[in-house]
Design a protein around this motif. Sequence first.
Motif, PDB file in Angstrom:
ATOM      1  N   GLY A 108       0.789  -1.226   0.000  1.00  0.00           N
ATOM      2  CA  GLY A 108       0.000   0.000   0.000  1.00  0.00           C
ATOM      3  C   GLY A 108       0.818   1.272   0.000  1.00  0.00           C
ATOM      4  O   GLY A 108       1.996   1.297   0.346  1.00  0.00           O
ATOM      5  N   VAL A 109       0.138   2.358  -0.393  1.00  0.00           N
ATOM      6  CA  VAL A 109       0.749   3.682  -0.435  1.00  0.00           C
ATOM      7  C   VAL A 109      -0.178   4.697   0.224  1.00  0.00           C
ATOM      8  O   VAL A 109      -1.398   4.618   0.080  1.00  0.00           O
ATOM      9  N   LEU A 110       0.424   5.600   0.961  1.00  0.00           N
ATOM     10  CA  LEU A 110      -0.276   6.727   1.581  1.00  0.00           C
ATOM     11  C   LEU A 110       0.062   7.975   0.788  1.00  0.00           C
ATOM     12  O   LEU A 110       1.226   8.212   0.459  1.00  0.00           O
ATOM     13  N   ALA A 111      -0.946   8.772   0.462  1.00  0.00           N
ATOM     14  CA  ALA A 111      -0.742  10.085  -0.147  1.00  0.00           C
ATOM     15  C   ALA A 111      -1.409  11.095   0.768  1.00  0.00           C
ATOM     16  O   ALA A 111      -2.567  10.916   1.152  1.00  0.00           O
ATOM     17  N   THR A 112      -0.666  12.122   1.139  1.00  0.00           N
ATOM     18  CA  THR A 112      -1.223  13.110   2.056  1.00  0.00           C
ATOM     19  C   THR A 112      -0.940  14.518   1.578  1.00  0.00           C
ATOM     20  O   THR A 112       0.145  14.812   1.075  1.00  0.00           O
ATOM     21  N   ASN A 113      -1.933  15.356   1.721  1.00  0.00           N
ATOM     22  CA  ASN A 113      -1.839  16.759   1.364  1.00  0.00           C
ATOM     23  C   ASN A 113      -1.238  17.504   2.555  1.00  0.00           C
ATOM     24  O   ASN A 113      -1.716  17.368   3.676  1.00  0.00           O
ATOM     25  N   LEU A 114      -0.183  18.272   2.316  1.00  0.00           N
ATOM     26  CA  LEU A 114       0.465  19.021   3.387  1.00  0.00           C
ATOM     27  C   LEU A 114       0.377  20.515   3.099  1.00  0.00           C
ATOM     28  O   LEU A 114       1.379  21.204   2.952  1.00  0.00           O
ATOM     29  N   LEU A 135       8.309  10.358  -0.180  1.00  0.00           N
ATOM     30  CA  LEU A 135       8.616  11.292  -1.250  1.00  0.00           C
ATOM     31  C   LEU A 135       7.764  12.532  -1.036  1.00  0.00           C
ATOM     32  O   LEU A 135       6.564  12.429  -0.775  1.00  0.00           O
ATOM     33  N   LEU A 136       8.380  13.713  -1.138  1.00  0.00           N
ATOM     34  CA  LEU A 136       7.665  14.977  -0.970  1.00  0.00           C
ATOM     35  C   LEU A 136       7.708  15.749  -2.274  1.00  0.00           C
ATOM     36  O   LEU A 136       8.780  15.971  -2.842  1.00  0.00           O
ATOM     37  N   LEU A 137       6.534  16.148  -2.763  1.00  0.00           N
ATOM     38  CA  LEU A 137       6.426  16.938  -3.994  1.00  0.00           C
ATOM     39  C   LEU A 137       5.871  18.311  -3.646  1.00  0.00           C
ATOM     40  O   LEU A 137       4.873  18.413  -2.930  1.00  0.00           O
ATOM     41  N   ASP A 138       6.507  19.343  -4.163  1.00  0.00           N
ATOM     42  CA  ASP A 138       6.026  20.711  -3.957  1.00  0.00           C
ATOM     43  C   ASP A 138       5.080  21.105  -5.082  1.00  0.00           C
ATOM     44  O   ASP A 138       5.270  20.711  -6.232  1.00  0.00           O
ATOM     45  N   GLU A 139       4.090  21.901  -4.741  1.00  0.00           N
ATOM     46  CA  GLU A 139       3.194  22.525  -5.714  1.00  0.00           C
ATOM     47  C   GLU A 139       3.284  24.026  -5.444  1.00  0.00           C
ATOM     48  O   GLU A 139       2.470  24.586  -4.718  1.00  0.00           O
ATOM     49  N   PRO A 140       4.314  24.693  -5.989  1.00  0.00           N
ATOM     50  CA  PRO A 140       4.575  26.088  -5.642  1.00  0.00           C
ATOM     51  C   PRO A 140       3.463  27.051  -6.033  1.00  0.00           C
ATOM     52  O   PRO A 140       3.284  28.077  -5.385  1.00  0.00           O
ATOM     53  N   ARG A 141       2.691  26.731  -7.051  1.00  0.00           N
ATOM     54  CA  ARG A 141       1.615  27.635  -7.465  1.00  0.00           C
ATOM     55  C   ARG A 141       0.540  27.744  -6.393  1.00  0.00           C
ATOM     56  O   ARG A 141      -0.193  28.717  -6.344  1.00  0.00           O
ATOM     57  N   GLN A 142       0.433  26.736  -5.534  1.00  0.00           N
ATOM     58  CA  GLN A 142      -0.595  26.753  -4.506  1.00  0.00           C
ATOM     59  C   GLN A 142       0.000  26.715  -3.101  1.00  0.00           C
ATOM     60  O   GLN A 142      -0.719  26.499  -2.137  1.00  0.00           O
ATOM     61  N   VAL A 146       2.549  17.566  -1.499  1.00  0.00           N
ATOM     62  CA  VAL A 146       1.919  16.257  -1.390  1.00  0.00           C
ATOM     63  C   VAL A 146       3.026  15.272  -1.058  1.00  0.00           C
ATOM     64  O   VAL A 146       4.075  15.265  -1.697  1.00  0.00           O
ATOM     65  N   ALA A 147       2.787  14.473  -0.032  1.00  0.00           N
ATOM     66  CA  ALA A 147       3.770  13.467   0.365  1.00  0.00           C
ATOM     67  C   ALA A 147       3.201  12.084   0.071  1.00  0.00           C
ATOM     68  O   ALA A 147       2.002  11.842   0.235  1.00  0.00           O
ATOM     69  N   PHE A 148       4.078  11.193  -0.365  1.00  0.00           N
ATOM     70  CA  PHE A 148       3.741   9.796  -0.599  1.00  0.00           C
ATOM     71  C   PHE A 148       4.614   8.954   0.316  1.00  0.00           C
ATOM     72  O   PHE A 148       5.784   9.260   0.519  1.00  0.00           O
ATOM     73  N   ALA A 149       4.033   7.889   0.838  1.00  0.00           N
ATOM     74  CA  ALA A 149       4.789   6.970   1.701  1.00  0.00           C
ATOM     75  C   ALA A 149       4.327   5.555   1.396  1.00  0.00           C
ATOM     76  O   ALA A 149       3.125   5.296   1.287  1.00  0.00           O
ATOM     77  N   TRP A 150       5.290   4.654   1.242  1.00  0.00           N
ATOM     78  CA  TRP A 150       4.997   3.268   0.877  1.00  0.00           C
ATOM     79  C   TRP A 150       5.241   2.346   2.045  1.00  0.00           C
ATOM     80  O   TRP A 150       6.206   2.481   2.790  1.00  0.00           O
ATOM     81  N   ARG A 151       4.372   1.368   2.184  1.00  0.00           N
ATOM     82  CA  ARG A 151       4.477   0.398   3.272  1.00  0.00           C
ATOM     83  C   ARG A 151       5.702  -0.501   3.088  1.00  0.00           C
ATOM     84  O   ARG A 151       6.416  -0.795   4.030  1.00  0.00           O
ATOM     85  N   GLU A 152       5.931  -0.954   1.866  1.00  0.00           N
ATOM     86  CA  GLU A 152       7.055  -1.851   1.582  1.00  0.00           C
ATOM     87  C   GLU A 152       8.175  -1.088   0.893  1.00  0.00           C
ATOM     88  O   GLU A 152       8.006   0.059   0.479  1.00  0.00           O
ATOM     89  N   ALA A 153       9.269  -1.758   0.737  1.00  0.00           N
ATOM     90  CA  ALA A 153      10.454  -1.149   0.144  1.00  0.00           C
ATOM     91  C   ALA A 153      10.165  -0.615  -1.253  1.00  0.00           C
ATOM     92  O   ALA A 153       9.635  -1.314  -2.107  1.00  0.00           O
ATOM     93  N   VAL A 154      10.497   0.632  -1.447  1.00  0.00           N
ATOM     94  CA  VAL A 154      10.444   1.280  -2.747  1.00  0.00           C
ATOM     95  C   VAL A 154      11.488   2.392  -2.692  1.00  0.00           C
ATOM     96  O   VAL A 154      11.739   2.970  -1.634  1.00  0.00           O
ATOM     97  N   ASP A 155      12.091   2.647  -3.806  1.00  0.00           N
ATOM     98  CA  ASP A 155      13.063   3.728  -3.877  1.00  0.00           C
ATOM     99  C   ASP A 155      12.349   4.948  -4.446  1.00  0.00           C
ATOM    100  O   ASP A 155      12.126   5.023  -5.658  1.00  0.00           O
ATOM    101  N   PRO A 156      11.956   5.921  -3.595  1.00  0.00           N
ATOM    102  CA  PRO A 156      11.235   7.086  -4.100  1.00  0.00           C
ATOM    103  C   PRO A 156      11.977   7.819  -5.206  1.00  0.00           C
ATOM    104  O   PRO A 156      11.352   8.431  -6.071  1.00  0.00           O
ATOM    105  N   ALA A 157      13.294   7.745  -5.226  1.00  0.00           N
ATOM    106  CA  ALA A 157      14.056   8.413  -6.279  1.00  0.00           C
ATOM    107  C   ALA A 157      13.791   7.782  -7.644  1.00  0.00           C
ATOM    108  O   ALA A 157      14.011   8.412  -8.675  1.00  0.00           O
TER     109      ALA A 157
END
Length: 170
Positions: A108-114, A135-142, A146-157
């Motif tokens: 599973g993956v969590l996506a959260t608005n920050l 993984l943290l993504l910026d939305e500079p226009r707003q 948005v951050a994503f987090a994975w339960r199992e091993a994943v390389d966000p890069a």
Amino acid sequence: LRLAQPAAARGDQRIDLVDEDHRRRHLPRARTEAFEIDPRVLAMRRDFLIPNDDRLQLVQADAAQLMPQRRGAYEVLLLDGYDTTGIPAALSTQAFIDDCRDALAPDGVLATNLFTVGHVEHFARLQQAFGSRVLLLDEPRQSNRVAFAWREAVDPARVDVQAALEAVSP
């Protein structure tokens, strides 16, 4: 696919679901469970044009209290809970973030608005719960993130963000 979107915000708020029209077209077998603490917000379902659909379950509940009961239940968990001051305290604790991690299925993956001035602290809690699988993504226009987090091993890069966005864009 089982999606959840808790909104445990208190005060003036809105239902902010995944675009249900888009979900029905592109993820026809997905089931969505949305938590909302305020019955007045749920009563505005028609105002928000949220259709009756057996794949969508709206639950009046405080996500902070309900999440510990959902261990392993979700493949995707969308966290977007706000009140008039920002992210509510109940959704800002390490215990709640840990409960969100535990509510995810193994892949599973969590996506959260920050959308908050305290995004660094919130992201640090995600890192504590998920380790390097964030993984943290910026939305500079707003002024949003948005951050994503994975339960199992994943390389966000190695996540192809552009391809993922194109795959889910309406």
